[in-house]
Design a protein around this motif. Structure first.
Motif, PDB file in Angstrom:
ATOM      1  N   HIS A  21       4.856   1.338   5.032  1.00 48.03           N
ATOM      2  CA  HIS A  21       5.307  -0.054   4.972  1.00 48.03           C
ATOM      3  C   HIS A  21       6.778  -0.174   5.358  1.00 48.03           C
ATOM      4  O   HIS A  21       7.168  -1.099   6.066  1.00 48.03           O
ATOM      5  CB  HIS A  21       5.098  -0.636   3.573  1.00 48.03           C
ATOM      6  N   CYS A  24       7.128   0.209   9.067  1.00 50.72           N
ATOM      7  CA  CYS A  24       6.643  -1.018   9.706  1.00 50.72           C
ATOM      8  C   CYS A  24       7.686  -2.128   9.601  1.00 50.72           C
ATOM      9  O   CYS A  24       7.892  -2.889  10.541  1.00 50.72           O
ATOM     10  CB  CYS A  24       5.330  -1.470   9.065  1.00 50.72           C
ATOM     11  N   ARG A  25       8.335  -2.214   8.462  1.00 48.73           N
ATOM     12  CA  ARG A  25       9.357  -3.250   8.249  1.00 48.73           C
ATOM     13  C   ARG A  25      10.510  -3.094   9.246  1.00 48.73           C
ATOM     14  O   ARG A  25      11.055  -4.081   9.735  1.00 48.73           O
ATOM     15  CB  ARG A  25       9.872  -3.150   6.809  1.00 48.73           C
ATOM     16  N   THR A  28       8.987  -3.999  13.147  1.00 49.84           N
ATOM     17  CA  THR A  28       8.235  -5.212  13.447  1.00 49.84           C
ATOM     18  C   THR A  28       9.010  -6.440  12.991  1.00 49.84           C
ATOM     19  O   THR A  28       9.955  -6.337  12.214  1.00 49.84           O
ATOM     20  CB  THR A  28       6.850  -5.204  12.759  1.00 49.84           C
ATOM     21  N   ARG A  31       4.451 -10.454   9.864  1.00 46.32           N
ATOM     22  CA  ARG A  31       3.375  -9.849   9.078  1.00 46.32           C
ATOM     23  C   ARG A  31       2.254  -9.285   9.950  1.00 46.32           C
ATOM     24  O   ARG A  31       1.738  -8.208   9.678  1.00 46.32           O
ATOM     25  CB  ARG A  31       2.819 -10.852   8.075  1.00 46.32           C
ATOM     26  N   HIS A  34       3.399  -6.147  11.489  1.00 42.96           N
ATOM     27  CA  HIS A  34       3.504  -5.175  10.396  1.00 42.96           C
ATOM     28  C   HIS A  34       2.124  -4.583  10.099  1.00 42.96           C
ATOM     29  O   HIS A  34       1.968  -3.365  10.032  1.00 42.96           O
ATOM     30  CB  HIS A  34       4.077  -5.867   9.153  1.00 42.96           C
ATOM     31  N   ASN A  35       1.134  -5.450   9.932  1.00 44.58           N
ATOM     32  CA  ASN A  35      -0.221  -4.983   9.619  1.00 44.58           C
ATOM     33  C   ASN A  35      -0.810  -4.159  10.764  1.00 44.58           C
ATOM     34  O   ASN A  35      -1.480  -3.147  10.519  1.00 44.58           O
ATOM     35  CB  ASN A  35      -1.124  -6.169   9.286  1.00 44.58           C
ATOM     36  N   TYR A  98       1.880  -6.249   0.762  1.00 42.03           N
ATOM     37  CA  TYR A  98       3.305  -6.163   1.087  1.00 42.03           C
ATOM     38  C   TYR A  98       3.976  -7.461   0.675  1.00 42.03           C
ATOM     39  O   TYR A  98       3.562  -8.545   1.063  1.00 42.03           O
ATOM     40  CB  TYR A  98       3.476  -5.912   2.584  1.00 42.03           C
ATOM     41  N   ASP A 100       7.228  -9.608   0.827  1.00 40.63           N
ATOM     42  CA  ASP A 100       8.486  -9.792   1.545  1.00 40.63           C
ATOM     43  C   ASP A 100       9.652 -10.127   0.612  1.00 40.63           C
ATOM     44  O   ASP A 100      10.794  -9.784   0.907  1.00 40.63           O
ATOM     45  CB  ASP A 100       8.322 -10.923   2.558  1.00 40.63           C
TER      46      ASP A 100
END
Length: 164
Positions: A21, A24-25, A28, A31, A34-35, A98, A100
């Motif tokens: 995660h 990814c943050r 990207t 969302r 990210h996914n 996740y 935010d």
């Protein structure tokens, strides 16, 4: 892969999914991206798992595969992450949702880090994860001295970005 190996992979991934995660943050902007990146990293981890020899900690190996996947996709698609079909995988991984809002205090730092090049981003990420320079150098495939020098340079870059 046999059922035991599959169960071991799922357990290790669930225990360490926050690593993915966080990667990814960094790479990207929303969302959906990210996914998609989370899914792609998971697929790459699954494909590479039979080659994991245990020479390093699972989390260190996971960082390396995750960062390499993110950097490769980031460069290849210029911020549009392409995904692969996940239906072929026969297991389900329970995913923490996740949130935010948990990282709102870091929003400014993340935006500054996003201005860095791919290797510098990875370096900051590992540094913020409290990895020592030995682990950072192993994960990034550079010498420990090089990791220290690069980190000092990155700190100066971030100061300039945050305090123009």
């Amino acid at each position: 892969m046999d059922k035991t190996t599959e169960e071991k992979f799922v357990t290790l991934l669930e225990e360490n999914q926050n690593i993915v995660h966080k990667i990814c943050r960094l790479y990207t902007n929303n969302r959906d991206q990210h996914n998609d990146l989370f899914q792609e990293i998971t697929i790459q981890l699954w494909r590479a798992f039979p080659k994991f020899r245990g020479d390093s900690k699972f989390s260190t190996w996971m960082y390396r595969v995750g960062l390499n996947t993110a950097i490769t996709l980031y460069r290849k698609s210029k911020r549009t992450v392409q995904t692969q079909d996940f239906d072929a995988v026969m297991f389900r991984i329970s995913s923490e949702e996740y949130d935010d809002t948990v990282e709102q205090q870091l929003k400014l730092m993340y935006s500054a880090v996003k201005e860095l090049n791919d290797i510098d981003k990875a370096l900051v990420f590992l540094y913020l994860e409290d990895k020592n320079y030995s682990e950072i150098s192993e994960t990034l495939g550079i010498t420990e001295v090089n990791a220290r020098v690069k980190m000092n340079r990155v700190k100066k870059k971030l100061k300039k970005i945050l305090n123009p």
